[in-house]
Motif scaffolding. Structure first.
Motif, PDB file in Angstrom:
ATOM      1  N   GLN A  31       0.839  -1.197   0.000  1.00 12.06           N
ATOM      2  CA  GLN A  31       0.000   0.000   0.000  1.00 12.06           C
ATOM      3  C   GLN A  31       0.873   1.246   0.000  1.00 12.06           C
ATOM      4  O   GLN A  31       1.155   1.828   1.035  1.00 12.06           O
ATOM      5  N   THR A  32       1.311   1.661  -1.188  1.00 18.06           N
ATOM      6  CA  THR A  32       2.114   2.880  -1.280  1.00 18.06           C
ATOM      7  C   THR A  32       1.253   4.095  -1.598  1.00 18.06           C
ATOM      8  O   THR A  32       1.706   5.212  -1.455  1.00 18.06           O
ATOM      9  N   TYR A  33       0.047   3.877  -2.063  1.00 10.61           N
ATOM     10  CA  TYR A  33      -0.866   4.967  -2.372  1.00 10.61           C
ATOM     11  C   TYR A  33      -2.049   4.908  -1.415  1.00 10.61           C
ATOM     12  O   TYR A  33      -2.393   3.867  -0.892  1.00 10.61           O
ATOM     13  N   ALA A  34      -2.704   6.050  -1.215  1.00 11.45           N
ATOM     14  CA  ALA A  34      -3.803   6.124  -0.261  1.00 11.45           C
ATOM     15  C   ALA A  34      -4.995   5.281  -0.699  1.00 11.45           C
ATOM     16  O   ALA A  34      -5.683   4.713   0.133  1.00 11.45           O
ATOM     17  N   ASN A  35      -5.221   5.187  -2.003  1.00 11.26           N
ATOM     18  CA  ASN A  35      -6.334   4.363  -2.483  1.00 11.26           C
ATOM     19  C   ASN A  35      -6.048   3.882  -3.894  1.00 11.26           C
ATOM     20  O   ASN A  35      -5.066   4.260  -4.517  1.00 11.26           O
ATOM     21  N   MET A  36      -6.929   3.036  -4.392  1.00 12.35           N
ATOM     22  CA  MET A  36      -6.731   2.446  -5.714  1.00 12.35           C
ATOM     23  C   MET A  36      -6.819   3.492  -6.826  1.00 12.35           C
ATOM     24  O   MET A  36      -6.127   3.375  -7.837  1.00 12.35           O
ATOM     25  N   ALA A  37      -7.637   4.517  -6.636  1.00 14.87           N
ATOM     26  CA  ALA A  37      -7.760   5.551  -7.665  1.00 14.87           C
ATOM     27  C   ALA A  37      -6.429   6.274  -7.867  1.00 14.87           C
ATOM     28  O   ALA A  37      -6.033   6.562  -9.001  1.00 14.87           O
ATOM     29  N   GLU A  38      -5.739   6.566  -6.783  1.00 14.42           N
ATOM     30  CA  GLU A  38      -4.433   7.211  -6.897  1.00 14.42           C
ATOM     31  C   GLU A  38      -3.417   6.281  -7.545  1.00 14.42           C
ATOM     32  O   GLU A  38      -2.567   6.720  -8.321  1.00 14.42           O
ATOM     33  N   ALA A  39      -3.493   5.002  -7.250  1.00 12.72           N
ATOM     34  CA  ALA A  39      -2.571   4.039  -7.857  1.00 12.72           C
ATOM     35  C   ALA A  39      -2.819   3.939  -9.358  1.00 12.72           C
ATOM     36  O   ALA A  39      -1.878   3.878 -10.152  1.00 12.72           O
ATOM     37  N   ARG A  40      -4.098   3.920  -9.760  1.00 15.15           N
ATOM     38  CA  ARG A  40      -4.410   3.880 -11.184  1.00 15.15           C
ATOM     39  C   ARG A  40      -3.950   5.149 -11.888  1.00 15.15           C
ATOM     40  O   ARG A  40      -3.413   5.097 -12.996  1.00 15.15           O
ATOM     41  N   MET A  41      -4.149   6.292 -11.248  1.00 17.16           N
ATOM     42  CA  MET A  41      -3.717   7.556 -11.841  1.00 17.16           C
ATOM     43  C   MET A  41      -2.193   7.582 -11.996  1.00 17.16           C
ATOM     44  O   MET A  41      -1.678   8.043 -13.022  1.00 17.16           O
ATOM     45  N   ALA A  42      -1.484   7.064 -11.012  1.00 16.90           N
ATOM     46  CA  ALA A  42      -0.031   6.989 -11.114  1.00 16.90           C
ATOM     47  C   ALA A  42       0.384   6.072 -12.256  1.00 16.90           C
ATOM     48  O   ALA A  42       1.345   6.358 -12.977  1.00 16.90           O
ATOM     49  N   LEU A  43      -0.331   4.963 -12.455  1.00 18.53           N
ATOM     50  CA  LEU A  43      -0.025   4.064 -13.568  1.00 18.53           C
ATOM     51  C   LEU A  43      -0.168   4.796 -14.894  1.00 18.53           C
ATOM     52  O   LEU A  43       0.714   4.718 -15.751  1.00 18.53           O
ATOM     53  N   TYR A  44      -1.271   5.523 -15.060  1.00 16.53           N
ATOM     54  CA  TYR A  44      -1.480   6.240 -16.313  1.00 16.53           C
ATOM     55  C   TYR A  44      -0.460   7.349 -16.511  1.00 16.53           C
ATOM     56  O   TYR A  44       0.106   7.496 -17.588  1.00 16.53           O
ATOM     57  N   GLU A  45      -0.217   8.148 -15.470  1.00 14.64           N
ATOM     58  CA  GLU A  45       0.668   9.298 -15.609  1.00 14.64           C
ATOM     59  C   GLU A  45       2.129   8.916 -15.734  1.00 14.64           C
ATOM     60  O   GLU A  45       2.885   9.578 -16.444  1.00 14.64           O
ATOM     61  N   GLU A  46       2.557   7.868 -15.043  1.00 15.68           N
ATOM     62  CA  GLU A  46       3.977   7.528 -14.997  1.00 15.68           C
ATOM     63  C   GLU A  46       4.379   6.433 -15.978  1.00 15.68           C
ATOM     64  O   GLU A  46       5.561   6.288 -16.278  1.00 15.68           O
ATOM     65  N   THR A  47       3.414   5.656 -16.477  1.00 13.27           N
ATOM     66  CA  THR A  47       3.763   4.539 -17.342  1.00 13.27           C
ATOM     67  C   THR A  47       3.074   4.625 -18.696  1.00 13.27           C
ATOM     68  O   THR A  47       3.729   4.614 -19.732  1.00 13.27           O
ATOM     69  N   VAL A  48       1.759   4.711 -18.691  1.00 18.77           N
ATOM     70  CA  VAL A  48       1.009   4.622 -19.944  1.00 18.77           C
ATOM     71  C   VAL A  48       1.217   5.854 -20.816  1.00 18.77           C
ATOM     72  O   VAL A  48       1.535   5.728 -22.013  1.00 18.77           O
ATOM     73  N   LEU A  49       1.045   7.040 -20.267  1.00 23.91           N
ATOM     74  CA  LEU A  49       1.164   8.254 -21.075  1.00 23.91           C
ATOM     75  C   LEU A  49       2.563   8.454 -21.662  1.00 23.91           C
ATOM     76  O   LEU A  49       2.676   8.797 -22.846  1.00 23.91           O
TER      77      LEU A  49
END
Length: 68
Positions: A31-49
């Motif tokens: 659990q490095t992020y406060a919730n799953m929404a933040e983890a998904r946003m990090a995936l999109y911003e840091e990896t996918v985009l």
């Protein structure tokens, strides 16, 4: 129990290699992020985009080369 620990370590390493937050893979105690929404946003911003940007730049370069 040691087998499960090894499996979690391997899953964490694979997720790290592809830039996926370990929380999204389902690794317990990751659990490095406060919730799953933040983890998904990090995936999109840091990896996918960044990956999509590189692919688009490659196509742009190829199209410019083809239209010479």
């Amino acid at each position: 129990m040691d087998w499960l620990g090894g499996r979690n370590v391997a899953a964490r390493d694979i997720a790290l290699a592809f830039g996926v937050p370990a929380q999204l893979v389902g690794i317990p105690d990751a659990q490095t992020y406060a919730n799953m929404a933040e983890a998904r946003m990090a995936l999109y911003e840091e990896t996918v985009l960044p990956l999509v940007t590189r692919v688009i730049a490659g196509f742009d370069h190829w199209f410019k080369w083809c239209t010479r």
